[in-house]
Design an enzyme around this catalytic site. Structure first.
Site: not given
Ligand code: AMP
Length: 214
Positions: A13, A88, A123, A156, A167
């Protein structure tokens, strides 16, 4: 031009968001980046979000919805925005719809779970610049260090395999239902739903999106 990018963590993404934001001259709103900044700043939001993020859980809807609603009212979103990582969950999508925030395109980037696991577990990040490497597909010149600065690269916290699997499960359980939510959207305007194969090269996904978005 309001766009939502859907896809499992590691589907690409962020890469496609980079391309789309320059093509349409709209900001990328990554809720993951917003939350990571809050964690770094150790502010109230960051302190609340960190435990969920580190363990691969979604943060509660209540922490994220108002943040995004506020962000899309900022001046740079006047001509549109690209949401990367939001909504999400169905309640997040409903909250957006209830606030009158329309969506033009919902783009789903589809990648099988085994590919995601390989991508994310390999990664490596340079935290200061955000540069991203992959031990197999895009290795740094010297093992474990950033090409530009020589700083050590890190994994990370949420890229360890056990957390990746959690996840992915959360993605399938909570986020994937949004594909149907938008396909069956009853309000006007109805967003246009697109699906692209996320295992193709980033350049060819770019081309596909360019054609589809017109
Ligand atoms: P990402 O980098 O988008 O994978 O986000 C990293 C982490 O942030 C996710 O695993 C969630 O814990 C949290 N997160 C990001 N966006 C959201 C969202 N829209 N709703 C809930 N948790 C989120």
């Amino acid at each position: 031009m309001n766009i939502i990018l859907l896809g499992a963590p590691g589907a690409g993404k962020g890469t496609q968001a980079n391309f789309l934001k320059s093509k349409f001259n709209i900001p990328q709103i990554s809720t993951g980046d917003m939350l990571r900044s809050a964690v770094q700043a150790n502010n109230d939001l960051g302190i609340k979000a960190k435990q969920y993020m580190d363990s691969g859980e979604l943060v509660p809807d209540s922490l994220i919805i108002d943040l995004v609603k506020l962000r899309v009212t900022q001046a740079d979103c006047m001509h549109g925005f690209l949401l990367d990582g939001f909504p999400r969950t169905i309640p997040q999508a409903e909250a957006m719809s209830d606030s009158g925030i329309n969506v033009d395109f919902v783009i789903e980037i589809d990648v099988p779970d085994n590919v995601i696991i390989e991508r994310l577990s390999g990664r490596r990040i340079h935290p200061a610049s955000g540069r991203v490497y992959h031990i197999k597909y895009d290795p740094p010149k010297r093992d474990g260090v950033d090409n530009e600065t020589g700083d050590p690269l890190v994994i990370r916290d949420d890229d360890v395999e056990e957390t990746i699997i959690k996840r992915l499960k959360n993605y399938h359980d909570q986020t994937e239902p949004l594909v149907n939510f938008y396909a069956n959207y009853s309000k006007d305007p109805k967003p246009k739903s697109l699906k692209v194969n996320g295992t193709a090269s980033p350049e060819s996904i770019n081309e596909t999106l360019k054609d589809l978005l017109g």
